[in-house]
Design a protein around this motif. Structure first.
Motif, PDB file in Angstrom:
ATOM      1  N   ASP A   1      40.005  40.517  40.445  1.00 53.06           N
ATOM      2  CA  ASP A   1      38.981  41.429  39.915  1.00 53.06           C
ATOM      3  C   ASP A   1      37.582  40.936  40.281  1.00 53.06           C
ATOM      4  O   ASP A   1      36.704  41.747  40.599  1.00 53.06           O
TER       5      ASP A   1
ATOM      6  N   GLU B   1      41.269  51.041  38.721  1.00 54.68           N
ATOM      7  CA  GLU B   1      40.896  50.090  39.773  1.00 54.68           C
ATOM      8  C   GLU B   1      41.547  50.462  41.096  1.00 54.68           C
ATOM      9  O   GLU B   1      40.931  50.365  42.148  1.00 54.68           O
TER      10      GLU B   1
ATOM     11  N   HIS C   1      44.019  51.084  32.958  1.00 58.48           N
ATOM     12  CA  HIS C   1      42.949  50.283  33.572  1.00 58.48           C
ATOM     13  C   HIS C   1      43.275  49.984  35.040  1.00 58.48           C
ATOM     14  O   HIS C   1      42.424  50.098  35.916  1.00 58.48           O
TER      15      HIS C   1
ATOM     16  N   HIS D   1      36.666  45.028  30.421  1.00 60.47           N
ATOM     17  CA  HIS D   1      37.789  44.137  30.112  1.00 60.47           C
ATOM     18  C   HIS D   1      37.799  43.787  28.622  1.00 60.47           C
ATOM     19  O   HIS D   1      38.864  43.687  28.011  1.00 60.47           O
TER      20      HIS D   1
HETATM   21 FE   LIG Z   1      40.098  44.880  35.829  1.00 64.81          FE
END
Ligand SMILES: [Fe+2]
Ligand SMILES: [Fe+2]
Length: 134
Positions: A122, A62, A58, A21
């Motif tokens: 997250d 995920e 990103h 991150h």
């Molecule tokens: Fe993330």
């Protein structure tokens, strides 16, 4: 000045994820610096496009990770991602009407969204499943 500063409350409590991150935030700031170094009017649209791409990449990672593991909150998590991408699209659309406000708007939105999303979606995901590969 950085568009968005890393804050301790962004931490999800998993070092490898925080590291990713931070890298995302560094990239956003780097793109912002490039923008400030050039002629802003010509570059803002490209800048917003790059930010959009970095964040989508990103999210895609995920989402693939969640799919591979049959994650139970995949749908909600993906929906939250879509929401931020929609908001960035709205900011892109609003640029012509309010060029000056665009950076501030983007930085406020990203900060609010990261604060909420990292801490909820997250954090849960990575505490359950660990870290995804790149
Ligand atoms: Fe993330
Ligand atoms: Fe996420």
């Amino acid at each position: 000045m950085a568009l968005i500063e890393w804050k301790s409350h962004y931490s999800v409590g998993v070092d490898a994820v925080d590291h990713e991150h931070r890298e995302l935030i560094d990239l956003i700031n780097q793109l912002h610096e490039n923008l400030l170094a050039g002629s802003p009017d010509l570059m803002v649209t490209a800048f917003l496009g790059e930010i959009f791409r970095a964040i989508s990449a990103h999210f895609a990672l995920e989402e693939r990770f969640m799919r591979e593991h049959g994650y139970d909150q995949f749908a909600e998590h993906k929906q939250a991602h879509e929401q931020l991408l929609d908001e960035i699209r709205d900011i892109m659309d609003g640029y012509e009407a309010d060029p000056e406000g665009t950076s501030q708007q983007l930085s406020d939105r990203l900060d609010a969204w990261f604060t909420l999303h990292f801490r909820t979606h997250d954090a849960r995901l990575h505490h359950r499943l660990g870290t995804h590969d790149h």
